[in-house]
Motif scaffolding. Structure first.
Motif, PDB file in Angstrom:
ATOM      1  N   UNK A  25      48.572  31.682  40.867  1.00 50.35           N
ATOM      2  CA  UNK A  25      50.037  31.717  40.704  1.00 50.35           C
ATOM      3  C   UNK A  25      50.636  30.599  41.565  1.00 50.35           C
ATOM      4  N   UNK A  26      51.591  29.838  41.011  1.00 54.92           N
ATOM      5  CA  UNK A  26      52.214  28.759  41.776  1.00 54.92           C
ATOM      6  C   UNK A  26      51.166  27.759  42.232  1.00 54.92           C
ATOM      7  N   UNK A  27      51.157  27.483  43.527  1.00 57.33           N
ATOM      8  CA  UNK A  27      50.191  26.518  44.068  1.00 57.33           C
ATOM      9  C   UNK A  27      48.956  27.197  44.668  1.00 57.33           C
ATOM     10  N   UNK A  28      48.799  28.493  44.423  1.00 55.24           N
ATOM     11  CA  UNK A  28      47.604  29.195  44.911  1.00 55.24           C
ATOM     12  C   UNK A  28      46.425  28.927  43.966  1.00 55.24           C
ATOM     13  N   UNK A  29      45.276  28.604  44.560  1.00 54.30           N
ATOM     14  CA  UNK A  29      44.100  28.260  43.757  1.00 54.30           C
ATOM     15  C   UNK A  29      43.375  29.506  43.257  1.00 54.30           C
ATOM     16  N   UNK A  67      47.427  28.720  53.332  1.00 52.85           N
ATOM     17  CA  UNK A  67      46.384  29.278  54.191  1.00 52.85           C
ATOM     18  C   UNK A  67      45.141  29.549  53.340  1.00 52.85           C
ATOM     19  N   UNK A  68      43.982  29.671  53.984  1.00 55.55           N
ATOM     20  CA  UNK A  68      42.745  29.809  53.210  1.00 55.55           C
ATOM     21  C   UNK A  68      42.599  31.193  52.602  1.00 55.55           C
ATOM     22  N   UNK A  69      42.269  31.232  51.332  1.00 59.95           N
ATOM     23  CA  UNK A  69      41.950  32.481  50.642  1.00 59.95           C
ATOM     24  C   UNK A  69      40.498  32.448  50.195  1.00 59.95           C
ATOM     25  N   UNK A  70      40.030  33.520  49.581  1.00 57.72           N
ATOM     26  CA  UNK A  70      38.627  33.594  49.163  1.00 57.72           C
ATOM     27  C   UNK A  70      38.258  32.574  48.085  1.00 57.72           C
ATOM     28  N   UNK A  71      39.253  32.143  47.286  1.00 58.54           N
ATOM     29  CA  UNK A  71      38.978  31.209  46.188  1.00 58.54           C
ATOM     30  C   UNK A  71      39.688  29.875  46.388  1.00 58.54           C
ATOM     31  N   UNK A  72      40.004  29.554  47.618  1.00 58.56           N
ATOM     32  CA  UNK A  72      40.725  28.306  47.880  1.00 58.56           C
ATOM     33  C   UNK A  72      42.056  28.576  48.553  1.00 58.56           C
ATOM     34  N   UNK A  73      42.949  27.617  48.451  1.00 62.58           N
ATOM     35  CA  UNK A  73      44.232  27.727  49.152  1.00 62.58           C
ATOM     36  C   UNK A  73      45.130  28.798  48.527  1.00 62.58           C
ATOM     37  N   UNK A  74      45.905  29.462  49.388  1.00 64.68           N
ATOM     38  CA  UNK A  74      46.959  30.370  48.938  1.00 64.68           C
ATOM     39  C   UNK A  74      48.281  29.857  49.481  1.00 64.68           C
ATOM     40  N   UNK A  95      41.356  40.891  47.771  1.00 61.36           N
ATOM     41  CA  UNK A  95      40.778  39.973  48.772  1.00 61.36           C
ATOM     42  C   UNK A  95      41.819  38.961  49.246  1.00 61.36           C
ATOM     43  N   UNK A  96      42.667  38.503  48.319  1.00 61.52           N
ATOM     44  CA  UNK A  96      43.754  37.584  48.705  1.00 61.52           C
ATOM     45  C   UNK A  96      44.682  38.257  49.719  1.00 61.52           C
ATOM     46  N   UNK A  97      45.035  39.519  49.445  1.00 60.21           N
ATOM     47  CA  UNK A  97      45.939  40.246  50.344  1.00 60.21           C
ATOM     48  C   UNK A  97      45.306  40.423  51.719  1.00 60.21           C
ATOM     49  N   UNK A  98      43.994  40.691  51.761  1.00 58.10           N
ATOM     50  CA  UNK A  98      43.288  40.830  53.037  1.00 58.10           C
ATOM     51  C   UNK A  98      43.305  39.500  53.797  1.00 58.10           C
TER      52      UNK A  98
END
Length: 217
Positions: A68-72, A6-13, A83-86
């Motif tokens: 972390x992992x495949x998160x950008x 899903x979209x995060x502030x810095x790319x995919x999470x 911000x990721x958690x939000x």
């Protein structure tokens, strides 16, 4: 267990999403420990919390913070991780718009992030903070703490010493209108190595089930 991106502030999470059939099921996100010390969404405490919430009827999301992992993205001292958690909560809510309750659970660094998310998001009705590192991070932003919740840690925690956690709980106890429940598991270390993991999950499940029947904040 569906993998989700899903979209995060810095790319995919990258996350793991575990829905219920019931459309108005409560929702919960689970936050992992420090990314620079091996923390991922597959940490044992995080994994066990995730399944505990699902067994209690929650639709649950756990995910990897940036880098972390495949998160950008890359580690951002907790600011970006909040911000990721939000973003994760936005994603979870977008898929579950009829959810009656919204909970956040976090372990160690994730507990610190979870408590900050609590301050930003009034719709969060309960929290579980496992081994909050009150010796490393400033929790004074919890003034006032907007929701009742559970703070739980081990008596043999050498990473986040129990004395600091007790001092944090004492401060939170002074606040009116909420109830902070505090559990200290005798003999457990920071990571709840066996045989203490089952005890941790039992305590969390008992607390959350009670809160769901009370329907209080």
């Amino acid at each position: 267990m569906p993998e989700v991106i899903f979209p995060g502030p810095e790319g995919r999470l990258e996350g793991r999403y575990h829905p219920q059939k019931d459309k108005d099921a409560p929702i919960a996100i689970v936050l992992h420990p420090h990314p620079q010390f091996g923390g991922t969404m597959n940490n044992r405490v995080v994994y066990n919390l995730h399944y505990a919430f699902h067994r209690m009827g929650f639709t649950v999301l756990r995910f990897n913070f940036r880098g972390v992992g495949r998160s950008q993205g890359e580690y951002d001292q907790g600011i970006g991780e909040l911000s990721d958690a939000a973003a994760a909560l936005d994603y979870l809510q977008s898929m579950n718009q009829n959810a009656k309750h919204c909970w956040v659970a976090g372990f160690s660094f994730g507990a610190w992030i979870g408590m900050q998310l609590l301050m930003r998001r009034p719709e969060i009705t309960g929290f579980v903070s496992v081994s909050p590192p009150a010796n490393m991070y400033d929790f004074s932003f919890l003034a006032p703490c907007p929701s009742s919740g559970l703070v739980i840690h081990g008596s043999a925690d050498r990473v986040a010493p129990p004395a600091d956690t007790r001092a944090l709980v004492d401060k939170l106890h002074e606040q009116k209108g909420i109830t902070i429940t505090h559990d200290e598991i005798e003999g457990a270390d920071h990571f709840f190595q066996d045989p203490h993991m089952d005890t941790l999950i039992d305590h969390v499940s008992t607390y959350v089930r009670r809160r769901l029947t009370e329907g209080t904040r």
